[in-house]
Design a protein around this motif. Sequence first.
Motif, PDB file in Angstrom:
ATOM      1  N   TYR A  29      21.240 -89.702  15.902  1.00  0.00           N
ATOM      2  CA  TYR A  29      22.177 -91.110  16.025  1.00  0.00           C
ATOM      3  C   TYR A  29      20.361 -91.987  16.127  1.00  0.00           C
ATOM      4  O   TYR A  29      19.579 -92.765  16.858  1.00  0.00           O
ATOM      5  CB  TYR A  29      22.687 -91.514  17.767  1.00  0.00           C
ATOM      6  CG  TYR A  29      23.145 -90.941  18.124  1.00  0.00           C
ATOM      7  CD1 TYR A  29      24.632 -90.771  17.380  1.00  0.00           C
ATOM      8  CD2 TYR A  29      23.653 -89.372  18.842  1.00  0.00           C
ATOM      9  CE1 TYR A  29      25.925 -90.696  17.888  1.00  0.00           C
ATOM     10  CE2 TYR A  29      24.477 -89.136  18.607  1.00  0.00           C
ATOM     11  CZ  TYR A  29      26.361 -89.420  18.086  1.00  0.00           C
ATOM     12  OH  TYR A  29      26.603 -88.573  18.193  1.00  0.00           O
ATOM     13  N   PRO A  30      19.423 -91.474  14.944  1.00  0.00           N
ATOM     14  CA  PRO A  30      18.628 -92.285  14.557  1.00  0.00           C
ATOM     15  C   PRO A  30      18.525 -94.005  14.203  1.00  0.00           C
ATOM     16  O   PRO A  30      17.701 -94.748  14.680  1.00  0.00           O
ATOM     17  CB  PRO A  30      18.039 -91.786  13.128  1.00  0.00           C
ATOM     18  CG  PRO A  30      19.522 -92.036  12.530  1.00  0.00           C
ATOM     19  CD  PRO A  30      20.076 -91.148  13.132  1.00  0.00           C
ATOM     20  N   GLN A  31      19.468 -94.101  14.260  1.00  0.00           N
ATOM     21  CA  GLN A  31      19.216 -96.072  15.241  1.00  0.00           C
ATOM     22  C   GLN A  31      19.709 -96.330  15.997  1.00  0.00           C
ATOM     23  O   GLN A  31      19.912 -97.483  16.763  1.00  0.00           O
ATOM     24  CB  GLN A  31      20.270 -96.796  14.407  1.00  0.00           C
ATOM     25  CG  GLN A  31      20.188 -96.309  12.721  1.00  0.00           C
ATOM     26  CD  GLN A  31      18.840 -96.398  12.187  1.00  0.00           C
ATOM     27  OE1 GLN A  31      17.759 -98.294  12.369  1.00  0.00           O
ATOM     28  NE2 GLN A  31      18.169 -96.121  11.495  1.00  0.00           N
ATOM     29  N   SER A  32      19.804 -95.670  16.697  1.00  0.00           N
ATOM     30  CA  SER A  32      20.353 -96.008  18.244  1.00  0.00           C
ATOM     31  C   SER A  32      18.708 -96.337  19.419  1.00  0.00           C
ATOM     32  O   SER A  32      18.290 -96.479  19.015  1.00  0.00           O
ATOM     33  CB  SER A  32      20.312 -94.462  19.477  1.00  0.00           C
ATOM     34  OG  SER A  32      20.676 -94.502  20.573  1.00  0.00           O
ATOM     35  N   ASP A  33      19.356 -97.037  20.582  1.00  0.00           N
ATOM     36  CA  ASP A  33      18.638 -97.805  20.952  1.00  0.00           C
ATOM     37  C   ASP A  33      17.511 -96.909  22.051  1.00  0.00           C
ATOM     38  O   ASP A  33      17.323 -97.645  22.785  1.00  0.00           O
ATOM     39  CB  ASP A  33      19.276 -99.441  21.747  1.00  0.00           C
ATOM     40  CG  ASP A  33      20.142 -98.998  22.142  1.00  0.00           C
ATOM     41  OD1 ASP A  33      20.982 -97.472  22.625  1.00  0.00           O
ATOM     42  OD2 ASP A  33      20.554 -99.711  23.293  1.00  0.00           O
ATOM     43  N   TRP A  67       9.060 -95.865  18.084  1.00  0.00           N
ATOM     44  CA  TRP A  67      10.180 -97.025  18.548  1.00  0.00           C
ATOM     45  C   TRP A  67      10.810 -97.812  19.304  1.00  0.00           C
ATOM     46  O   TRP A  67      11.150 -98.759  19.063  1.00  0.00           O
ATOM     47  CB  TRP A  67      11.107 -95.546  18.398  1.00  0.00           C
ATOM     48  CG  TRP A  67      11.349 -94.447  17.535  1.00  0.00           C
ATOM     49  CD1 TRP A  67      10.886 -95.048  16.514  1.00  0.00           C
ATOM     50  CD2 TRP A  67      10.876 -93.218  17.641  1.00  0.00           C
ATOM     51  NE1 TRP A  67      10.895 -93.848  15.287  1.00  0.00           N
ATOM     52  CE2 TRP A  67      11.732 -92.791  15.811  1.00  0.00           C
ATOM     53  CE3 TRP A  67      11.817 -91.918  18.368  1.00  0.00           C
ATOM     54  CZ2 TRP A  67      11.706 -91.441  15.489  1.00  0.00           C
ATOM     55  CZ3 TRP A  67      12.190 -91.111  18.091  1.00  0.00           C
ATOM     56  CH2 TRP A  67      12.039 -90.640  17.075  1.00  0.00           C
ATOM     57  N   ASP A  68       9.772 -98.400  20.485  1.00  0.00           N
ATOM     58  CA  ASP A  68       9.829 -99.457  21.587  1.00  0.00           C
ATOM     59  C   ASP A  68       8.341 -99.106  21.728  1.00  0.00           C
ATOM     60  O   ASP A  68       7.527 -98.721  22.554  1.00  0.00           O
ATOM     61  CB  ASP A  68      10.788 -99.067  22.519  1.00  0.00           C
ATOM     62  CG  ASP A  68      11.194 -99.909  23.315  1.00  0.00           C
ATOM     63  OD1 ASP A  68      10.212-101.443  22.815  1.00  0.00           O
ATOM     64  OD2 ASP A  68      11.654 -99.934  24.106  1.00  0.00           O
TER      65      ASP A  68
END
Length: 136
Positions: A29-33, A67-68
């Motif tokens: 799930y590389p696009q998961s939040d 990523w964040d």
Amino acid sequence: YNERTPLFGKREPKYRRAIEKFTDLVKKYPQSDKIDDAAFYLGQCYEEGVIAEYQQAILWYERCHQWDPNSGYEPRYYIARVFDTDLGDREKAITYYNLVLKDHPTGQFAEKADRRITALGGRTAFERTQAVERKF
């Protein structure tokens, strides 16, 4: 992701299992939040487990930040802590503690970062402010 709590424990098999689960989550799930959460927990597994693979911990904490950048975990504080307490790299620890103060001067880890900078012989927040003011 919701399975994380029972995966943590002080025994290596639990850490290995947690690493497998979180790595699988990142791959699937590389696009998961939640990807930054998984990266942070991977960093913790590598840092705090009986595994103690500190370079891997740093890598995953960096990915969490990547990523964040506004992650509530403040992964740069944890990177500084690894350099400080686990690897004994004073200069890199101070660099990362300063990044914590720069990016989140009122965040939950700012005071701890400032204390560690002082303990490591770096400049305190007050001294840095005074130095900047003298330049102008």
